[in-house]
Design a protein around this motif. Structure first.
Motif, mmCIF file in Angstrom:
data_model
loop_
_atom_site.group_PDB
_atom_site.id
_atom_site.type_symbol
_atom_site.label_atom_id
_atom_site.label_comp_id
_atom_site.label_asym_id
_atom_site.label_seq_id
_atom_site.Cartn_x
_atom_site.Cartn_y
_atom_site.Cartn_z
ATOM 1 N N GLU A 20 -30.144 -9.494 -9.168
ATOM 2 C CA GLU A 20 -28.829 -10.132 -9.079
ATOM 3 C C GLU A 20 -28.613 -11.155 -10.193
ATOM 4 O O GLU A 20 -27.613 -11.863 -10.200
ATOM 5 C CB GLU A 20 -28.686 -10.816 -7.717
ATOM 6 C CG GLU A 20 -28.706 -9.835 -6.542
ATOM 7 C CD GLU A 20 -28.668 -10.526 -5.201
ATOM 8 O OE1 GLU A 20 -28.690 -11.780 -5.174
ATOM 9 O OE2 GLU A 20 -28.623 -9.831 -4.183
ATOM 10 N N GLY A 21 -29.599 -11.243 -11.124
ATOM 11 C CA GLY A 21 -29.430 -12.141 -12.260
ATOM 12 C C GLY A 21 -30.036 -13.514 -12.070
ATOM 13 O O GLY A 21 -29.572 -14.481 -12.687
ATOM 14 N N LEU A 22 -31.071 -13.625 -11.252
ATOM 15 C CA LEU A 22 -31.731 -14.922 -11.063
ATOM 16 C C LEU A 22 -32.182 -15.503 -12.398
ATOM 17 O O LEU A 22 -32.143 -16.719 -12.607
ATOM 18 C CB LEU A 22 -32.928 -14.770 -10.114
ATOM 19 C CG LEU A 22 -33.712 -16.051 -9.786
ATOM 20 C CD1 LEU A 22 -32.840 -17.034 -8.993
ATOM 21 C CD2 LEU A 22 -34.994 -15.727 -9.025
ATOM 22 N N VAL A 23 -32.628 -14.643 -13.303
ATOM 23 C CA VAL A 23 -32.976 -15.061 -14.671
ATOM 24 C C VAL A 23 -31.990 -14.358 -15.607
ATOM 25 O O VAL A 23 -32.295 -13.317 -16.194
ATOM 26 C CB VAL A 23 -34.428 -14.694 -15.018
ATOM 27 C CG1 VAL A 23 -34.821 -15.307 -16.362
ATOM 28 C CG2 VAL A 23 -35.389 -15.150 -13.930
ATOM 29 N N PRO A 24 -30.793 -14.920 -15.765
ATOM 30 C CA PRO A 24 -29.703 -14.187 -16.425
ATOM 31 C C PRO A 24 -29.899 -13.939 -17.910
ATOM 32 O O PRO A 24 -29.229 -13.089 -18.486
ATOM 33 C CB PRO A 24 -28.486 -15.082 -16.170
ATOM 34 C CG PRO A 24 -29.055 -16.456 -15.998
ATOM 35 C CD PRO A 24 -30.376 -16.255 -15.306
ATOM 36 N N ASP A 25 -30.797 -14.675 -18.559
ATOM 37 C CA ASP A 25 -30.957 -14.526 -20.003
ATOM 38 C C ASP A 25 -31.790 -13.309 -20.390
ATOM 39 O O ASP A 25 -31.884 -12.971 -21.569
ATOM 40 C CB ASP A 25 -31.609 -15.783 -20.588
ATOM 41 C CG ASP A 25 -30.717 -17.012 -20.458
ATOM 42 O OD1 ASP A 25 -29.486 -16.829 -20.405
ATOM 43 O OD2 ASP A 25 -31.249 -18.133 -20.390
ATOM 44 N N LEU A 26 -32.423 -12.648 -19.418
ATOM 45 C CA LEU A 26 -33.234 -11.482 -19.739
ATOM 46 C C LEU A 26 -32.329 -10.283 -20.014
ATOM 47 O O LEU A 26 -31.535 -9.889 -19.165
ATOM 48 C CB LEU A 26 -34.181 -11.157 -18.581
ATOM 49 C CG LEU A 26 -35.404 -12.049 -18.408
ATOM 50 C CD1 LEU A 26 -36.181 -11.648 -17.168
ATOM 51 C CD2 LEU A 26 -36.310 -11.971 -19.632
ATOM 52 N N PRO A 27 -32.438 -9.696 -21.198
ATOM 53 C CA PRO A 27 -31.604 -8.523 -21.493
ATOM 54 C C PRO A 27 -32.079 -7.303 -20.706
ATOM 55 O O PRO A 27 -33.281 -7.095 -20.513
ATOM 56 C CB PRO A 27 -31.788 -8.326 -22.999
ATOM 57 C CG PRO A 27 -33.128 -8.936 -23.299
ATOM 58 C CD PRO A 27 -33.293 -10.072 -22.348
ATOM 59 N N VAL A 28 -31.142 -6.494 -20.251
ATOM 60 C CA VAL A 28 -31.477 -5.258 -19.551
ATOM 61 C C VAL A 28 -31.523 -4.107 -20.548
ATOM 62 O O VAL A 28 -30.888 -4.173 -21.608
ATOM 63 C CB VAL A 28 -30.433 -4.974 -18.435
ATOM 64 C CG1 VAL A 28 -30.536 -6.012 -17.339
ATOM 65 C CG2 VAL A 28 -29.016 -4.898 -19.000
ATOM 66 N N PRO A 29 -32.294 -3.049 -20.234
ATOM 67 C CA PRO A 29 -33.077 -2.870 -19.015
ATOM 68 C C PRO A 29 -34.440 -3.541 -19.122
ATOM 69 O O PRO A 29 -34.954 -3.748 -20.224
ATOM 70 C CB PRO A 29 -33.224 -1.353 -18.940
ATOM 71 C CG PRO A 29 -33.264 -0.921 -20.376
ATOM 72 C CD PRO A 29 -32.320 -1.844 -21.102
ATOM 73 N N TRP A 30 -35.028 -3.882 -17.962
ATOM 74 C CA TRP A 30 -36.399 -4.355 -17.935
ATOM 75 C C TRP A 30 -37.039 -3.963 -16.604
ATOM 76 O O TRP A 30 -36.359 -3.675 -15.624
ATOM 77 C CB TRP A 30 -36.512 -5.851 -18.203
ATOM 78 C CG TRP A 30 -35.844 -6.776 -17.232
ATOM 79 C CD1 TRP A 30 -34.517 -7.098 -17.169
ATOM 80 C CD2 TRP A 30 -36.473 -7.540 -16.191
ATOM 81 N NE1 TRP A 30 -34.282 -8.007 -16.173
ATOM 82 C CE2 TRP A 30 -35.460 -8.292 -15.548
ATOM 83 C CE3 TRP A 30 -37.782 -7.679 -15.742
ATOM 84 C CZ2 TRP A 30 -35.716 -9.166 -14.492
ATOM 85 C CZ3 TRP A 30 -38.052 -8.539 -14.689
ATOM 86 C CH2 TRP A 30 -37.023 -9.272 -14.080
#
Length: 322
Positions: free
Chosen positions: A48-58
């Motif tokens: 849900e984006g708890l760590v929003p700075d991580l680019p997807v996909p991961w």
């Protein structure tokens, strides 16, 4: 490799299974062929984006078991092909067939611990042991309250508190259906969260709270002089809770945050030592991990949705295709 990936921050139902890039191995790390991965509430929050700075996909997944695949430069104490459990909390990866992590956070399986159950130990049991012993400095004879007592983390906090010598351990659950599950874990008493505000104050020395929300300020009132509230999660996702600093000052109480990922990033050797102790406690039966189900990794979207909605008891373990 095949993996379950977060491809958007629209919730656990949007996780996708398919081809993914194999992670690179860095100095001090080891890789493993993942056979099993533990399902954790925080992974639903990641989706849900708890760590929003991580680019997807991961590829998420903070705990795994399997065999050592490759050792990076400087990785010691392990051998290729060895059966291990691993804490993959910084960077994730356990939802993939290959994962990497700091070598200190990989531990050989102790005798008596099967490899599927081992995937349910790294995060929750280790968190409970470090948070109660090293952070809250729980003393023998003290009393402990645990929020979300029937969940994966809460189930470990209650048992570890007993192991460390707590005299009275009380659990809090969100529904009547979960009360018996918590009692079966060894809690002396189990309360409903709706009844928490009606309980008399000054009862507990340590409160473990992975829920937050409005109940967190209520918990402050339940602490005795010198009591410590362990903030170990935010399952409620209800925004920051305002706690009066004067209430802490006049009441002689404290709030201590503990985040296993931050601890593992800065003190991997310390976390590794506690992780090995946690595995040993489970192998000896001192602490029990209730694996309620073992399902294919492709079931991750449905399982994490159930976790996010509070409809699970115990721990689910995902199995990768061989």
């Amino acid at each position: 490799m095949k993996a379950v990936q977060i491809t958007s921050y629209e919730g656990p139902g949007t996780l996708e299974y398919g081809d993914a890039s194999e992670p690179a191995l860095a100095t001090g790390q080891a890789s493993l062929d993942v056979r099993f991965a533990g399902a954790n509430y925080v992974e639903a929050l990641f989706s849900e984006g708890l760590v929003p700075d991580l680019p997807v996909p991961w590829v998420p997944g903070i705990e795994a078991s399997g065999t050592v695949r490759e050792l990076g430069e400087g990785a010691e104490g392990l051998s290729v092909g060895q059966e291990v459990a691993a804490l993959t909390i910084n960077g994730g990866g356990a939802y993939g067939q290959v994962a990497v992590t700091n070598a200190h956070l990989i531990a050989p399986l102790p005798e008596g611990l099967d490899i599927a159950t081992a995937a349910a130990v790294p995060s929750n049991t280790t968190t409970a042991l470090i948070a109660l012993e090293r952070v809250a400095r729980l003393a023998k004879g003290e009393s402990v309250l645990v929020q979300a007592a029937a969940g994966g983390l809460g189930s470990q906090f209650g048992q570890v508190a007993k192991h460390l010598g707590a005299d009275r351990v009380v659990g809090v659950v969100g529904s009547e259906e979960k009360r018996q599950a918590a009692l079966d874990l060894g809690y002396d008493e189990v309360w409903l969260r709706d009844d928490l505000a009606q309980q008399p104050g000054d009862q507990f020395d340590v409160i473990a709270d992975p829920v937050s929300g409005p109940a967190r300020s209520t918990c402050i009132d339940l602490l005795r002089l010198g009591g410590r509230l362990l903030a170990v999660g935010d399952a409620a996702q209800a925004g920051d809770q305002q706690i009066s600093s004067n209430a802490l000052w006049f009441g002689g109480k404290g709030v201590i945050g503990f985040n296993l990922g931050a601890y593992a990033a800065t003190k991997p050797e310390v976390v590794g030592d506690y992780f090995r102790r946690a595995l040993d406690l489970v192998a000896r039966g001192t602490v029990k991990v209730h694996v309620s189900d073992t399902v294919p990794i492709q079931s991750a979207p449905a399982v994490l949705t159930e976790l996010r909605n509070g409809r699970t008891v115990g721990k689910t373990v995902f199995q990768h295709e061989s």
